[in-house]
Design a protein around this motif. Structure first.
Motif, PDB file in Angstrom:
ATOM      1  N   ALA A  35     -41.234  21.613 -28.728  1.00  0.00           N
ATOM      2  CA  ALA A  35     -41.087  22.791 -27.846  1.00  0.00           C
ATOM      3  C   ALA A  35     -39.740  22.400 -26.748  1.00  0.00           C
ATOM      4  N   MET A  36     -39.657  21.041 -26.336  1.00  0.00           N
ATOM      5  CA  MET A  36     -38.519  20.910 -25.515  1.00  0.00           C
ATOM      6  C   MET A  36     -37.156  20.781 -26.245  1.00  0.00           C
ATOM      7  N   LEU A  37     -37.182  20.284 -27.461  1.00  0.00           N
ATOM      8  CA  LEU A  37     -36.079  20.189 -28.392  1.00  0.00           C
ATOM      9  C   LEU A  37     -35.662  22.010 -28.590  1.00  0.00           C
ATOM     10  N   GLY A  38     -36.642  22.715 -28.687  1.00  0.00           N
ATOM     11  CA  GLY A  38     -36.266  24.210 -29.048  1.00  0.00           C
ATOM     12  C   GLY A  38     -35.894  24.859 -27.821  1.00  0.00           C
ATOM     13  N   ILE A  39     -36.260  24.258 -26.645  1.00  0.00           N
ATOM     14  CA  ILE A  39     -35.532  24.973 -25.168  1.00  0.00           C
ATOM     15  C   ILE A  39     -34.283  24.418 -25.103  1.00  0.00           C
ATOM     16  N   VAL A  40     -33.913  23.087 -25.451  1.00  0.00           N
ATOM     17  CA  VAL A  40     -32.565  22.659 -25.237  1.00  0.00           C
ATOM     18  C   VAL A  40     -31.709  23.246 -26.160  1.00  0.00           C
ATOM     19  N   ILE A  41     -32.215  23.607 -27.443  1.00  0.00           N
ATOM     20  CA  ILE A  41     -31.293  24.176 -28.493  1.00  0.00           C
ATOM     21  C   ILE A  41     -30.904  25.556 -28.111  1.00  0.00           C
ATOM     22  N   GLY A  42     -31.998  26.077 -27.440  1.00  0.00           N
ATOM     23  CA  GLY A  42     -31.562  27.714 -27.082  1.00  0.00           C
ATOM     24  C   GLY A  42     -30.763  27.713 -25.719  1.00  0.00           C
ATOM     25  N   ILE A  43     -30.601  26.711 -24.785  1.00  0.00           N
ATOM     26  CA  ILE A  43     -29.843  26.731 -23.691  1.00  0.00           C
ATOM     27  C   ILE A  43     -28.423  26.383 -24.119  1.00  0.00           C
ATOM     28  N   ILE A  44     -28.330  25.435 -25.025  1.00  0.00           N
ATOM     29  CA  ILE A  44     -26.952  25.049 -25.658  1.00  0.00           C
ATOM     30  C   ILE A  44     -26.391  26.398 -26.317  1.00  0.00           C
ATOM     31  N   THR A  45     -27.275  27.005 -27.038  1.00  0.00           N
ATOM     32  CA  THR A  45     -26.718  28.018 -27.615  1.00  0.00           C
ATOM     33  C   THR A  45     -26.287  29.449 -27.062  1.00  0.00           C
ATOM     34  N   GLU A  46     -27.113  29.279 -25.920  1.00  0.00           N
ATOM     35  CA  GLU A  46     -26.754  30.576 -24.858  1.00  0.00           C
ATOM     36  C   GLU A  46     -25.312  30.241 -24.166  1.00  0.00           C
ATOM     37  N   GLY A  47     -25.229  28.675 -23.916  1.00  0.00           N
ATOM     38  CA  GLY A  47     -23.855  28.478 -23.457  1.00  0.00           C
ATOM     39  C   GLY A  47     -22.614  28.654 -24.281  1.00  0.00           C
ATOM     40  N   LEU A  48     -23.076  28.562 -25.586  1.00  0.00           N
ATOM     41  CA  LEU A  48     -21.728  28.715 -26.639  1.00  0.00           C
ATOM     42  C   LEU A  48     -21.581  30.142 -26.664  1.00  0.00           C
ATOM     43  N   THR A  49     -22.629  30.794 -26.922  1.00  0.00           N
ATOM     44  CA  THR A  49     -22.423  32.317 -27.399  1.00  0.00           C
ATOM     45  C   THR A  49     -22.663  33.415 -26.354  1.00  0.00           C
ATOM     46  N   GLY A  50     -23.300  33.141 -25.241  1.00  0.00           N
ATOM     47  CA  GLY A  50     -23.296  33.899 -24.090  1.00  0.00           C
ATOM     48  C   GLY A  50     -24.664  34.872 -24.244  1.00  0.00           C
ATOM     49  N   GLN A  51     -25.365  34.681 -25.236  1.00  0.00           N
ATOM     50  CA  GLN A  51     -26.664  35.545 -25.667  1.00  0.00           C
ATOM     51  C   GLN A  51     -27.768  34.601 -25.230  1.00  0.00           C
ATOM     52  N   GLY A  52     -28.724  35.271 -24.227  1.00  0.00           N
ATOM     53  CA  GLY A  52     -29.805  34.541 -23.669  1.00  0.00           C
ATOM     54  C   GLY A  52     -30.912  34.338 -24.813  1.00  0.00           C
ATOM     55  N   ILE A  53     -31.840  33.544 -24.249  1.00  0.00           N
ATOM     56  CA  ILE A  53     -32.664  33.073 -25.505  1.00  0.00           C
ATOM     57  C   ILE A  53     -33.496  34.292 -26.032  1.00  0.00           C
ATOM     58  N   ALA A  54     -33.843  35.469 -25.201  1.00  0.00           N
ATOM     59  CA  ALA A  54     -34.616  36.378 -25.608  1.00  0.00           C
ATOM     60  C   ALA A  54     -33.808  37.254 -26.735  1.00  0.00           C
ATOM     61  N   HIS A  55     -32.400  37.355 -26.631  1.00  0.00           N
ATOM     62  CA  HIS A  55     -31.808  38.159 -27.596  1.00  0.00           C
ATOM     63  C   HIS A  55     -31.612  37.205 -29.055  1.00  0.00           C
ATOM     64  N   GLN A  56     -31.473  35.730 -28.641  1.00  0.00           N
ATOM     65  CA  GLN A  56     -31.472  34.806 -29.835  1.00  0.00           C
ATOM     66  C   GLN A  56     -32.817  34.981 -30.659  1.00  0.00           C
ATOM     67  N   ILE A  57     -33.922  35.339 -30.142  1.00  0.00           N
ATOM     68  CA  ILE A  57     -35.056  35.285 -30.861  1.00  0.00           C
ATOM     69  C   ILE A  57     -35.503  36.791 -31.404  1.00  0.00           C
ATOM     70  N   GLY A  58     -34.558  38.017 -30.891  1.00  0.00           N
ATOM     71  CA  GLY A  58     -34.683  39.270 -31.274  1.00  0.00           C
ATOM     72  C   GLY A  58     -35.467  40.248 -30.489  1.00  0.00           C
ATOM     73  N   LEU A  59     -35.466  39.689 -29.298  1.00  0.00           N
ATOM     74  CA  LEU A  59     -36.082  40.550 -28.249  1.00  0.00           C
ATOM     75  C   LEU A  59     -34.907  41.281 -27.212  1.00  0.00           C
ATOM     76  N   GLY A  60     -33.940  41.281 -27.608  1.00  0.00           N
ATOM     77  CA  GLY A  60     -32.699  41.718 -26.638  1.00  0.00           C
ATOM     78  C   GLY A  60     -33.023  43.224 -26.332  1.00  0.00           C
ATOM     79  N   PRO A  61     -33.182  43.980 -27.474  1.00  0.00           N
ATOM     80  CA  PRO A  61     -33.440  45.523 -26.995  1.00  0.00           C
ATOM     81  C   PRO A  61     -34.776  45.507 -26.036  1.00  0.00           C
ATOM     82  N   LEU A  62     -35.614  44.702 -26.031  1.00  0.00           N
ATOM     83  CA  LEU A  62     -36.792  44.873 -25.274  1.00  0.00           C
ATOM     84  C   LEU A  62     -36.312  44.750 -23.808  1.00  0.00           C
ATOM     85  N   VAL A  63     -35.564  43.539 -23.546  1.00  0.00           N
ATOM     86  CA  VAL A  63     -35.290  42.984 -22.519  1.00  0.00           C
ATOM     87  C   VAL A  63     -34.130  43.817 -21.789  1.00  0.00           C
ATOM     88  N   ASP A  64     -33.187  44.486 -22.665  1.00  0.00           N
ATOM     89  CA  ASP A  64     -32.297  45.299 -21.976  1.00  0.00           C
ATOM     90  C   ASP A  64     -32.698  46.680 -21.751  1.00  0.00           C
TER      91      ASP A  64
END
Length: 78
Positions: A35-64
């Protein structure tokens, strides 16, 4: 059953319980580390792509949709 058989049975049950508890601790430790590794990977990916974790896992439209609902002060939300 005599007293020795009862004692042996109790010791065997206790040993099985201790083994089970140790296996459970190992599994929980592994789950926590993953779980810690997943969060760290999600944060790094968010920093590189600009997409939040919710968008990365497909919940972007719901959050928007939730964010637009509260920013437009609609009387009802979906």
């Amino acid at each position: 059953m005599n007293n020795n058989q009862v004692t042996d049975q109790w010791c065997q049950n206790r040993a099985e319980e201790q083994i089970h508890q140790q296996q459970l601790q190992n599994v929980e430790r592994f789950n926590g580390r993953m779980a810690m590794l997943g969060i760290v990977i999600g944060i790094i990916t968010e920093g590189l792509t600009g997409q939040g974790i919710a968008h990365q896992i497909g919940l972007g439209p719901l959050v928007d949709g939730y964010a637009s609902c509260h920013t437009q002060y609609l009387p009802f939300c979906f």
